[in-house]
Design a protein around this motif. Structure first.
Motif, mmCIF file in Angstrom:
data_model
loop_
_atom_site.group_PDB
_atom_site.id
_atom_site.type_symbol
_atom_site.label_atom_id
_atom_site.label_comp_id
_atom_site.label_asym_id
_atom_site.label_seq_id
_atom_site.Cartn_x
_atom_site.Cartn_y
_atom_site.Cartn_z
ATOM 1 N N PRO A 179 0.833 -1.200 0.000
ATOM 2 C CA PRO A 179 0.000 0.000 0.000
ATOM 3 C C PRO A 179 0.871 1.255 0.000
ATOM 4 O O PRO A 179 2.019 1.231 0.453
ATOM 5 C CB PRO A 179 -0.795 -0.117 1.300
ATOM 6 C CG PRO A 179 0.051 -0.950 2.198
ATOM 7 C CD PRO A 179 0.871 -1.859 1.319
ATOM 8 N N THR A 182 2.156 6.421 4.299
ATOM 9 C CA THR A 182 1.535 7.669 4.772
ATOM 10 C C THR A 182 2.587 8.532 5.453
ATOM 11 O O THR A 182 3.609 8.025 5.927
ATOM 12 C CB THR A 182 0.415 7.394 5.792
ATOM 13 O OG1 THR A 182 0.978 6.688 6.898
ATOM 14 C CG2 THR A 182 -0.696 6.558 5.182
ATOM 15 N N HIS A 183 2.316 9.835 5.513
ATOM 16 C CA HIS A 183 3.137 10.782 6.282
ATOM 17 C C HIS A 183 4.622 10.687 5.961
ATOM 18 O O HIS A 183 5.447 10.701 6.876
ATOM 19 C CB HIS A 183 2.953 10.564 7.795
ATOM 20 C CG HIS A 183 1.529 10.532 8.223
ATOM 21 N ND1 HIS A 183 0.675 11.606 8.093
ATOM 22 C CD2 HIS A 183 0.787 9.541 8.759
ATOM 23 C CE1 HIS A 183 -0.512 11.277 8.553
ATOM 24 N NE2 HIS A 183 -0.486 10.035 8.948
ATOM 25 N N ARG A 233 -2.133 11.884 1.452
ATOM 26 C CA ARG A 233 -1.633 10.722 2.181
ATOM 27 C C ARG A 233 -0.130 10.849 2.480
ATOM 28 O O ARG A 233 0.337 10.463 3.546
ATOM 29 C CB ARG A 233 -1.894 9.478 1.325
ATOM 30 C CG ARG A 233 -1.584 8.184 2.033
ATOM 31 C CD ARG A 233 -2.196 7.015 1.281
ATOM 32 N NE ARG A 233 -1.720 5.767 1.783
ATOM 33 C CZ ARG A 233 -2.388 4.988 2.631
ATOM 34 N NH1 ARG A 233 -3.564 5.340 3.062
ATOM 35 N NH2 ARG A 233 -1.873 3.843 3.048
ATOM 36 N N THR B 182 -6.270 13.018 11.463
ATOM 37 C CA THR B 182 -5.921 11.994 10.474
ATOM 38 C C THR B 182 -6.355 10.630 10.984
ATOM 39 O O THR B 182 -6.495 10.425 12.193
ATOM 40 C CB THR B 182 -4.400 11.934 10.230
ATOM 41 O OG1 THR B 182 -3.758 11.629 11.467
ATOM 42 C CG2 THR B 182 -3.874 13.253 9.705
ATOM 43 N N HIS B 183 -6.534 9.690 10.042
ATOM 44 C CA HIS B 183 -6.789 8.281 10.386
ATOM 45 C C HIS B 183 -7.921 8.099 11.378
ATOM 46 O O HIS B 183 -7.789 7.325 12.323
ATOM 47 C CB HIS B 183 -5.529 7.622 10.965
ATOM 48 C CG HIS B 183 -4.307 7.811 10.126
ATOM 49 N ND1 HIS B 183 -4.208 7.344 8.833
ATOM 50 C CD2 HIS B 183 -3.142 8.460 10.380
ATOM 51 C CE1 HIS B 183 -3.009 7.661 8.355
ATOM 52 N NE2 HIS B 183 -2.359 8.351 9.258
ATOM 53 N N ASN B 185 -10.939 6.820 10.770
ATOM 54 C CA ASN B 185 -11.399 5.453 10.503
ATOM 55 C C ASN B 185 -12.598 5.038 11.336
ATOM 56 O O ASN B 185 -12.713 3.878 11.728
ATOM 57 C CB ASN B 185 -10.255 4.442 10.708
ATOM 58 C CG ASN B 185 -9.155 4.649 9.688
ATOM 59 O OD1 ASN B 185 -9.432 4.948 8.529
ATOM 60 N ND2 ASN B 185 -7.920 4.531 10.123
ATOM 61 N N SER B 232 -8.933 11.212 2.061
ATOM 62 C CA SER B 232 -7.660 10.520 2.157
ATOM 63 C C SER B 232 -7.035 10.718 3.535
ATOM 64 O O SER B 232 -6.374 9.824 4.063
ATOM 65 C CB SER B 232 -6.734 11.050 1.065
ATOM 66 O OG SER B 232 -5.476 10.452 1.109
ATOM 67 N N ARG B 233 -7.261 11.893 4.113
ATOM 68 C CA ARG B 233 -6.703 12.179 5.441
ATOM 69 C C ARG B 233 -7.469 11.448 6.546
ATOM 70 O O ARG B 233 -6.876 10.968 7.509
ATOM 71 C CB ARG B 233 -6.760 13.694 5.653
ATOM 72 C CG ARG B 233 -6.073 14.161 6.913
ATOM 73 C CD ARG B 233 -5.859 15.664 6.865
ATOM 74 N NE ARG B 233 -5.411 16.167 8.126
ATOM 75 C CZ ARG B 233 -4.138 16.467 8.429
ATOM 76 N NH1 ARG B 233 -3.209 16.297 7.514
ATOM 77 N NH2 ARG B 233 -3.811 16.930 9.622
ATOM 78 N N ASP B 236 -8.015 5.486 6.143
ATOM 79 C CA ASP B 236 -7.029 4.656 5.471
ATOM 80 C C ASP B 236 -7.708 3.754 4.450
ATOM 81 O O ASP B 236 -7.085 3.317 3.491
ATOM 82 C CB ASP B 236 -6.304 3.765 6.485
ATOM 83 C CG ASP B 236 -5.586 4.609 7.513
ATOM 84 O OD1 ASP B 236 -5.134 5.716 7.161
ATOM 85 O OD2 ASP B 236 -5.495 4.171 8.667
ATOM 86 N N CYS B 238 -9.643 4.169 2.167
ATOM 87 C CA CYS B 238 -9.762 4.567 0.766
ATOM 88 C C CYS B 238 -8.515 4.142 0.006
ATOM 89 O O CYS B 238 -8.500 4.139 -1.209
ATOM 90 C CB CYS B 238 -10.064 6.051 0.650
ATOM 91 S SG CYS B 238 -8.765 7.095 0.083
#
Lengths: 239, 239
Positions: A179, A182-183, A233, B182-183, B185, B232-233, B236, B238
């Motif tokens: 995948p 990120t970051h 991302r 972020t993340h 989810n 996207s932020r 995850d 996506c």
């Protein structure tokens, strides 16, 4: 236009500009500005600040400008893009400029139709205009550089290895196992293929040059969607 | 079209469909398919699989379909969007469907021009067509729901609190102090304003209903760019 980008030819004195055409129309019709109003401005590749409207006619606006703010930081990203379909290309240019991408390489690929290279959007004037629109949207002044490489093999063999030096190098490739990270937040080169993707031969050549193949999940994104998704991302700085 | 989305009216038998119009044209001209070829298909709100071309004429294609794969997981996101300018709206619909957003609310705001609500893109047929294009791009089958609310105050006061129940609730608001998380989810509701942003009154009402204001950094993004950047932020999934 959240900022009017000023070019050398707009300056009639060190702190004074005259605007015509699109920017004048925007100042009059959209902003409805009057004499004395102060508008966000920025000098291309320079500082940002405010412009005070000194005079406004049907044909021109004269502004006194004070430039004292740095533009937002650029993204440390080299975007290597298979030449997109023209109607999409224009939007991708604008979006890339808005996101803070400063280094754009347009390359060939088997699935790039020959006609894509004939688009008038590739002229110097049209590149500058669309990048300007993207910068004005973002409130940024640093003009991205665009490099055009119409031959795939000489680019990946002779130029790409040096371009990737000191950078994380990724190629967005549906169906691969890793995948997208990120970051990363460090200098990165990102290759994005055409509609239908790079061919296996092309992915092999990009990997030989030092790129790691990464996937974007089960969904297949259009290039114009993949660019903001990937930028968001890879970099916190864009937010 | 990375998948042909099949609707109830396409089925002439439990495992057989007849396609005409846009999908037929794509199968013939873009894919250049022949009898015996197998193409990715999916039944709206159902399973995905392959369709084998049984016959192909100028007016229709008949396919025998085997549907045995689930679509990719949906994003747990409720997108609440000030009604965008029509030419942008169509692309935002497609992009939202491609990204896996399944719950879209179009609301009013002071800076939404009244004419935006007159666009033909808001008709049931056009909504379905553009969401279909987005799903076919992504290879997804689950049709998003679109809710239209032309009055801001009744929506935020009477409907929004229940809609936010059990969700993280965010409003993208330039100039506020908290960066977008972020993340996340987890189930999230995300409000995005019009060009020029929500008014302070509107942000106040959204905050009263339970939304937290978050910013997207120094750059001002178009709504069509902000949607993929935020998705996207936040998720995850996506990728």
């Amino acid at each position: 236009m959240n900022l009017a980008l000023l070019f050398d030819e707009d300056f009639v004195a060190p702190d004074r500009v005259v605007l015509r055409g699109r920017r004048l129309a925007h100042i009059r019709s959209v902003l409805g500005a009057n004499t004395g109003d102060r508008l966000p401005v920025g000098r291309v590749n320079g500082l940002m600040g405010l412009g005070e409207v000194l005079s406004l006619t049907d044909s021109e606006a004269e502004l006194s400008v004070t430039l004292d703010q740095p533009p937002p930081p650029p993204l440390p990203l080299t975007l290597i893009l298979a030449m997109p379909r023209p109607k999409m290309f224009r939007r991708i240019l604008q979006t890339s400029a808005t996101l803070g991408i400063k280094d754009i390489w347009l390359i060939n690929s088997y699935k790039v139709e020959k006609s894509f290279w004939q688009t008038p959007w590739l002229s110097d004037d049209n590149l500058r205009e669309n990048l300007t629109l993207g910068l004005e949207q973002a409130k940024d002044t640093k003009m991205p550089g665009v490099h055009i490489r119409k031959l795939f093999k000489p680019f990946v063999e002779d130029e790409l290895p040096a371009l990737l030096h000191g950078k994380e190098a990724l190629v967005a490739h549906p169906g691969t196992s890793a995948p997208c990270p990120t970051h990363l937040n460090r200098p990165t080169a990102l290759c994005i293929g055409p509609e239908g993707g790079f061919t296996p031969y092309e992915v092999g050549k990009l990997e030989e040059a030092g790129c790691q193949s990464v996937h974007l999940g089960p969904r297949i994104l259009r290039v114009e969607t993949a660019v903001p998704v990937l930028v968001s991302r890879l970099f916190d700085a864009c937010l």
